[in-house]
Design an enzyme around this catalytic site. Structure first.
Site, PDB file in Angstrom:
ATOM      1  N   SER A   1       0.840  -1.203   0.000  1.00  0.00           N
ATOM      2  CA  SER A   1       0.000   0.000   0.000  1.00  0.00           C
ATOM      3  C   SER A   1       0.879   1.259   0.000  1.00  0.00           C
ATOM      4  O   SER A   1       1.658   1.448  -0.930  1.00  0.00           O
ATOM      5  CB  SER A   1      -0.968  -0.060   1.180  1.00  0.00           C
ATOM      6  OG  SER A   1      -1.988   0.888   1.032  1.00  0.00           O
TER       7      SER A   1
ATOM      8  N   GLU B   1     -12.058   8.617 -11.059  1.00  0.00           N
ATOM      9  CA  GLU B   1     -12.209   9.948 -11.647  1.00  0.00           C
ATOM     10  C   GLU B   1     -11.606   9.992 -13.043  1.00  0.00           C
ATOM     11  O   GLU B   1     -10.685   9.238 -13.352  1.00  0.00           O
ATOM     12  CB  GLU B   1     -11.484  10.976 -10.764  1.00  0.00           C
ATOM     13  CG  GLU B   1     -12.395  11.847  -9.911  1.00  0.00           C
ATOM     14  CD  GLU B   1     -13.106  12.933 -10.703  1.00  0.00           C
ATOM     15  OE1 GLU B   1     -13.171  12.838 -11.942  1.00  0.00           O
ATOM     16  OE2 GLU B   1     -13.599  13.868 -10.056  1.00  0.00           O
TER      17      GLU B   1
ATOM     18  N   HIS C   1      -3.872  -0.519  -4.739  1.00  0.00           N
ATOM     19  CA  HIS C   1      -5.341  -0.657  -4.646  1.00  0.00           C
ATOM     20  C   HIS C   1      -5.948  -0.287  -6.003  1.00  0.00           C
ATOM     21  O   HIS C   1      -6.959   0.415  -6.065  1.00  0.00           O
ATOM     22  CB  HIS C   1      -5.910   0.250  -3.559  1.00  0.00           C
ATOM     23  CG  HIS C   1      -5.367   0.008  -2.188  1.00  0.00           C
ATOM     24  ND1 HIS C   1      -5.830  -0.985  -1.355  1.00  0.00           N
ATOM     25  CD2 HIS C   1      -4.383   0.647  -1.485  1.00  0.00           C
ATOM     26  CE1 HIS C   1      -5.168  -0.941  -0.197  1.00  0.00           C
ATOM     27  NE2 HIS C   1      -4.281   0.031  -0.254  1.00  0.00           N
TER      28      HIS C   1
END
Lengths: 266, 266
Positions: free
Chosen positions: B130, B148, B172
């Site tokens: 991460s 987006e 992710h």
């Protein structure tokens, strides 16, 4: 002057309805507001009255005098003479959002449906948003996982309305993280071009097979013609797909793309 | 036999900790469980004790005898002699998730940091998940909009740890719909390769600059070297980006990619 050379307006859903309404204004450019008929097709939605009224009010407020809603909730409705006649009089047909399988399962194989396809060839303009966008192509995505790695099981396809060939259209594209499922569709047959359309964004396709982009988001062209290797045919449903050498273009408002030559331009 | 030729394991976050733990088992393959030291670096997280304990328990349960947590919560901690000594003894250093800017803003410019870089050259294995994944490259994404359209304002970058050069890593990836923001990063400088890693998925980079993929998701390589046109330098912050001719590969577990030649292979 009305642009009759652009027959198809495909919207990625959630087009602006309260601000400057760029996309809906563009839709209105494709009809003679004083005397031509705009027909709203609400067959995709389970709230046809609510959705039909909303768009009717918007198009009236934008100066379109003649607006009707095609009231088709089941196959029986689709076969009614008055509905067939309504479509016959339309100069612009607007498919709302909802469930794309409702559109095809209710309209498919009916006289209404084949009249629509004939009308498309005769210069009636077709517009679709969200589910109404997906349904425009000959093969459409009906279900797939959002925000997911590309897997065969994330994608279900079905035959669409067939107003545009050789493409698969996906909508709400960035907003729902749909690149994975569109990649699967393209890998399954790279002959087909993947087109992902963001919300409040639209492609307008003319009769020369050139599309242009308008709206506040982006349009993604996924061209698999150079794919050098993929495991799509070998893998189990829930395995991750591997795809090498996909070409991608990101188009913004004003950009164009030649669907025949597969080339973007400005 | 321990694989000392693979120095870097970069995980897209949310690696399986309760099932077959494929990725964490792979991590354990890179250390002599009986006598080498594995150090967990929790500087990214604001819950260092909780996260440190969780990974300590997991690595112990997988047979790693010597596991320590580097306790660094601020720059003063980063300068402590005992922490510098702990890193000196490590054979594998594992960066947990959290906020990548915490990692660089607390460690950057310290002796601890430069010792880490030296240790990397000396065959200490570095692992990050991460935030700990993003931070591995010389330039890292620190913030961007998920789900987006690509816009310059959706992306903020900063200098990372610099263990791997010429790439931007995003994590992710499918789960948070991050293709838009990674495309922006690549368009801003196509010299840099974009690598998007799904959750529970990892790339393992060897000293010959070849990466291989393991895990349950996909890895996306975004290669901008053939970009023929983009408006990235001209547009305002909140305008949509247009990018033509991006090359993309989707890699699954077992696939490899040569970072020098920019070619995928199986």
């Amino acid at each position: 002057m009305i642009n009759v050379k652009e027959g198809l307006i495909i919207i990625g859903g959630a087009e602006d309805k309260k601000g400057d309404k760029q996309i809906l204004r563009e839709v209105c450019e494709h009809i003679e507001k004083e005397n031509q008929l705009l027909v709203i097709v609400t067959v995709a939605t389970e709230k046809p009255i609510e959705v039909g009224n909303e768009y009717t009010d918007i198009f009236h407020s934008m100066g379109v005098k003649n607006v009707s809603v095609l009231d088709v909730e089941n196959r029986e409705d689709a076969m009614r003479t008055e509905n067939i006649e309504l479509i016959e009089k339309a100069s612009l047909i607007f498919f709302t959002g909802g469930d794309q399988l409702r559109i095809t399962s209710i309209l498919g194989g009916t006289q209404l449906y084949s009249n629509m396809r004939r009308k498309y060839k005769e210069d009636c303009v077709f517009v679709g948003t969200s589910a109404g966008a997906s349904v425009m192509s000959d093969v459409m995505i009906v279900k797939g996982m959002d925000d997911e790695s590309p897997k065969k099981c994330t994608l279900k396809m079905a035959p669409g309305l067939g107003l545009i060939y050789g493409v698969i259209i996906d909508q709400h594209f960035a907003q729902r993280g749909r690149v994975g499922r569109l990649l699967v569709g393209v890998a399954e047959n790279p002959e087909v071009l993947g087109i992902g359309i963001d919300e409040d964004t639209s492609i307008i396709v003319n009769k020369q097979n050139i599309l242009r982009v308008i709206g506040s988001g982006a349009v993604y062209i996924i061209d698999g013609s150079n794919i050098s290797d993929t495991n799509v045919s070998e893998q189990h449903q829930d395995n991750i797909l591997s795809i090498f050498d996909v070409k991608m273009h990101v188009l913004k408002t004003g950009d164009k793309y030649d669907l025949t030559d597969r080339r973007p331009f400005v």
